[in-house]
Design an enzyme around this catalytic site. Structure first.
Site, PDB file in Angstrom:
ATOM      1  CB  THR A 173      -0.894   0.035   1.254  1.00 28.86           C
ATOM      2  OG1 THR A 173      -0.041   0.067   2.397  1.00 28.86           O
ATOM      3  CG2 THR A 173      -1.790  -1.187   1.327  1.00 28.86           C
ATOM      4  CD  GLU A 195      -5.293  -2.751   1.692  1.00 33.42           C
ATOM      5  OE1 GLU A 195      -5.628  -2.127   0.658  1.00 33.42           O
ATOM      6  OE2 GLU A 195      -4.738  -2.202   2.653  1.00 33.42           O
ATOM      7  CE  LYS A 229     -14.165  10.722  13.083  1.00 35.57           C
ATOM      8  NZ  LYS A 229     -12.737  10.804  12.774  1.00 35.57           N
ATOM      9  CD1 TRP A 280     -18.192  11.138  11.775  1.00 32.25           C
ATOM     10  CD2 TRP A 280     -18.987   9.400  10.595  1.00 32.25           C
ATOM     11  NE1 TRP A 280     -17.730   9.981  12.349  1.00 32.25           N
ATOM     12  CE2 TRP A 280     -18.200   8.911  11.651  1.00 32.25           C
ATOM     13  CE3 TRP A 280     -19.575   8.503   9.714  1.00 32.25           C
ATOM     14  CZ2 TRP A 280     -18.002   7.547  11.862  1.00 32.25           C
ATOM     15  CZ3 TRP A 280     -19.378   7.155   9.919  1.00 32.25           C
ATOM     16  CH2 TRP A 280     -18.606   6.675  10.991  1.00 32.25           C
TER      17      TRP A 280
HETATM   18  P1  ADP Z   1      -3.624   4.194  -1.099  1.00 31.67           P
HETATM   19  O1  ADP Z   1      -4.384   3.757   0.126  1.00 31.67           O
HETATM   20  O2  ADP Z   1      -2.207   4.258  -0.858  1.00 31.67           O
HETATM   21  O3  ADP Z   1      -4.210   5.393  -1.787  1.00 31.67           O
HETATM   22  P2  ADP Z   1      -5.042   2.309  -2.674  1.00 31.67           P
HETATM   23  O4  ADP Z   1      -5.041   2.406  -4.134  1.00 31.67           O
HETATM   24  O5  ADP Z   1      -5.088   0.971  -2.084  1.00 31.67           O
HETATM   25  O6  ADP Z   1      -3.771   3.036  -2.167  1.00 31.67           O
HETATM   26  O7  ADP Z   1      -6.227   3.211  -2.165  1.00 31.67           O
HETATM   27  C1  ADP Z   1      -7.497   2.706  -1.960  1.00 31.67           C
HETATM   28  C2  ADP Z   1      -8.384   3.794  -1.430  1.00 31.67           C
HETATM   29  O8  ADP Z   1      -8.636   4.767  -2.449  1.00 31.67           O
HETATM   30  C3  ADP Z   1      -9.743   3.315  -1.029  1.00 31.67           C
HETATM   31  O9  ADP Z   1      -9.728   2.771   0.259  1.00 31.67           O
HETATM   32  C4  ADP Z   1     -10.563   4.593  -1.116  1.00 31.67           C
HETATM   33  O10 ADP Z   1     -10.407   5.389   0.042  1.00 31.67           O
HETATM   34  C5  ADP Z   1      -9.929   5.314  -2.268  1.00 31.67           C
HETATM   35  N1  ADP Z   1     -10.727   5.093  -3.480  1.00 31.67           N
HETATM   36  C6  ADP Z   1     -10.521   4.200  -4.458  1.00 31.67           C
HETATM   37  N2  ADP Z   1     -11.454   4.318  -5.430  1.00 31.67           N
HETATM   38  C7  ADP Z   1     -12.293   5.307  -5.052  1.00 31.67           C
HETATM   39  C8  ADP Z   1     -13.467   5.905  -5.607  1.00 31.67           C
HETATM   40  N3  ADP Z   1     -13.968   5.533  -6.775  1.00 31.67           N
HETATM   41  N4  ADP Z   1     -14.056   6.895  -4.904  1.00 31.67           N
HETATM   42  C9  ADP Z   1     -13.562   7.308  -3.725  1.00 31.67           C
HETATM   43  N5  ADP Z   1     -12.463   6.792  -3.156  1.00 31.67           N
HETATM   44  C10 ADP Z   1     -11.832   5.804  -3.799  1.00 31.67           C
END
Ligand code: ADP
Length: 563
Positions: free
Chosen positions: A190, A339, A456, A461
């Site tokens: 990640t 993940e 918050k 929220w």
């Molecule tokens: P990082 O956590 O380092 O950015 P990831 O690619 O695993 O790497 O990120 C996943 C996160 O990106 C998700 O948990 C979410 O918060 C955000 N995310 C992914 N796709 C979307 C989407 N279509 N809309 C909003 N948030 C998104």
């Protein structure tokens, strides 16, 4: 009673054999850097070959890896952009039973050292255009036994091998070792937006099933006849699994290496008649600007073959979806994370809803529904499902055959990422995404925030994502990020950080008036800060953590804002 069915392992060698056998004429086109111009910018050059060539070279690479002592379970790292050589590595490394570890090239060298050591990588394949990183990495990575440079070797790097020379003497047939479908095939860390990066390990089985999900009608709907350009990097969640899924169904592949800017992408999409492309919203904002510029200049790109632009990684604002529609281009919204391999949800319209109706836009701005083999729930602090009313917010949890159940070598993080919930199949483990979402009656999720980005206010929220999307719908706004700043009475209040379009003007009062009809008063940002740019992280997303640091001591004028 036992079934009479065969039990054939779901492994990547099967995919490679299928590509070679059934789609030898499918093409792989790569836009690569042929050198630098006088101003130090990379000069694009095209390379094209067929899947038959790819499969032969992947097998040569597999033989070279075995000869170099790579054994099942060993980790082989890549530090590379999207290109045909990287594709060969995507197949060869798992096919010798080793683990393809794609390293994010935009990380700081210290972070790269951390993850190479954590993974215990044995061999490193690195792009020539990235070889400058080697002096900062190699002395600190004792497990690395061999470094191979992909593309003409730019300068003398002691001990480094040239990829093409290295594989050239090898046979182009390969006998696969026996591979358990549950064995590790790939790993990805990640990007460490919170704490140290954590390693997610994909299995052969999870990748093959994910390939089926990606190409499925409820996914990206990819088939033979398509030409697919994943702009999302191969070092970021395996380019969403597309390097494997696209050839598996016989669609052509196009790669853009370092050329993900608007003009280069627009040209490549048009020249290669790309039908499906995928990337994060910031990429599409750049493309949109170029499409609009070209149209105004009277030299529009012919993108008539482009069926879908899949957007994920951050929320796709409704304004972006509408803007592409005006050019006859269809944005499809998807959600996922490292993940989740990463296909979690895709927003495909329910039957009978036109894509350009108000209802259509409302649904398309959501992140969508899960495909077969994956399930989601949205739960409250007591782990009870929140109502499926499209309004109640809770933690998004997910479960399925390509969802990670832990992290490599990190028991505490693994334990903390899972939650036990009761359901129709008894008590099961679910992966806690760290995202806050709503879910509606039809099962469409809408991501409201990452838990750590929520504002918050007075115990309630506020979704920064909703506010950002609405702000980016204002004609003067190019980009917007909403962050929490400390407040004496309400704990936190939203601050909007805004980049205006070139030559456009807007005051805080204009932006407030734009938001007022859309949100409850207590949701409205207390202040608007106009900035030149919003910091963008290694995977093309807004770096809210940096903004929060920058505005940590921000003083809000009114102590009574939400009244
Ligand atoms: P990082 O956590 O380092 O950015 P990831 O690619 O695993 O790497 O990120 C996943 C996160 O990106 C998700 O948990 C979410 O918060 C955000 N995310 C992914 N796709 C979307 C989407 N279509 N809309 C909003 N948030 C998104």
């Amino acid at each position: 009673m036992r079934s009479t069915m065969m039990d054939v392992p779901l492994t990547l060698p099967y995919v490679l054999e299928r590509v070679q056998r059934y789609f030898p004429h499918g093409t792989v086109t790569s836009l690569l850097a042929a050198g630098m111009d006088a101003e130090g910018r990379p000069i694009p050059a095209k390379h094209r070959y067929t899947y038959a060539d790819m499969a032969r070279r992947a097998k040569q690479l597999a033989n070279a890896l075995v000869e170099a002592g790579v054994r099942p379970g060993d980790r082989v790292a890549t530090i590379a952009t999207n290109s045909y050589r990287h594709l060969e590595a995507y197949f060869a490394i798992p096919c010798v039973g080793a683990v393809l570890h794609t390293v994010n090239i935009r990380l700081h060298p210290e972070q790269i050292v951390y993850i190479v050591n954590h993974a215990g990588d044995k061999v490193l394949l690195i792009d020539n255009v990235l070889a400058r990183l080697l002096p900062a990495i190699l002395p600190h990575c004792p497990t690395l036994e061999k470094v191979v440079i992909m593309g003409p070797v730019p300068q003398q790097i002691p001990g480094a091998l040239d990829y093409d020379t290295w594989i050239s003497g090898q046979p182009d047939t390969f006998t696969y070792p026996e591979i358990d479908e549950r064995a590790a095939a790939g790993m990805c860390y990640t990007s460490g937006t919170t704490g140290n990066p954590k390693g997610v390990v994909y299995s052969h089985r999870s990748i093959v099933l994910h390939n089926l999900g990606m190409t499925h009608p409820s996914g990206f709907m990819i088939a033979e006849g398509d030409t697919v350009l994943p702009v999302v990097p191969m070092f970021h969640v395996m380019a969403w699994g597309m390097p494997w899924a696209v050839p598996m169904v016989g669609a052509n592949s196009v790669f853009a290496s370092v050329f993900s800017d608007g003009p280069n992408l627009a040209r490549l999409l048009a020249e290669e008649k790309v039908t499906v492309t995928a990337g994060v919203p910031t990429i599409w904002m750049g493309l949109l600007a170029e499409i609009e510029r070209a149209r105004e200049a009277g030299e529009p790109y012919d993108l008539s073959g482009l069926r879908e632009l899949v957007v994920g990684g951050s929320a796709a604002p409704e304004a972006l979806i509408r803007a592409f529609d005006r050019h006859g281009l269809r944005i499809v919204h998807a959600w996922g994370m490292t993940e989740t391999s990463p296909f979690g949800t895709v927003s495909r319209l329910p039957a009978g809803v036109p894509h350009d109706s108000d209802e259509g836009y409302r649904v398309r701005a959501k992140q969508g529904r899960v495909p077969p083999l994956v399930d989601v729930r949205v739960i409250d602090d007591e782990n009870r499902d929140v109502p499926s009313d499209g309004r109640s917010m809770g933690r998004l949890v997910i479960r399925g055959n390509w969802i990670s159940g832990g992290y490599y070598g990190d028991e505490t993080a693994s334990r903390n990422s899972l939650v036990e919930l009761r359901g129709p199949f008894g008590t099961e483990q679910w992966f806690d995404t760290g995202d806050i979402a709503t879910i509606d009656e039809a099962g469409y999720i809408s991501i409201q925030d990452r838990a750590k980005d929520l504002v918050k206010s007075g115990g309630e929220w506020i979704s920064s994502v909703d506010l950002e999307n609405a702000l980016m719908g204002h004609p003067a706004v190019a980009q917007a990020a909403v962050i929490a700043v400390p407040h004496p009475k309400w704990d936190e209040r939203p601050l909007a950080v805004v980049v205006l379009r070139e030559g456009a003007q807007a005051t805080p009062e204009d932006l407030r008036a734009h938001l007022e009809p859309r949100f409850a008063r207590w949701w409205l940002p207390d202040a608007y800060e106009f900035v030149e740019s919003i910091p963008i992280g290694s995977t093309g997303k807004f770096m809210k953590r940096e903004l929060r640091d920058r505005f940590r001591d921000y003083r809000l004028e009114s102590a009574d804002s939400p009244a």
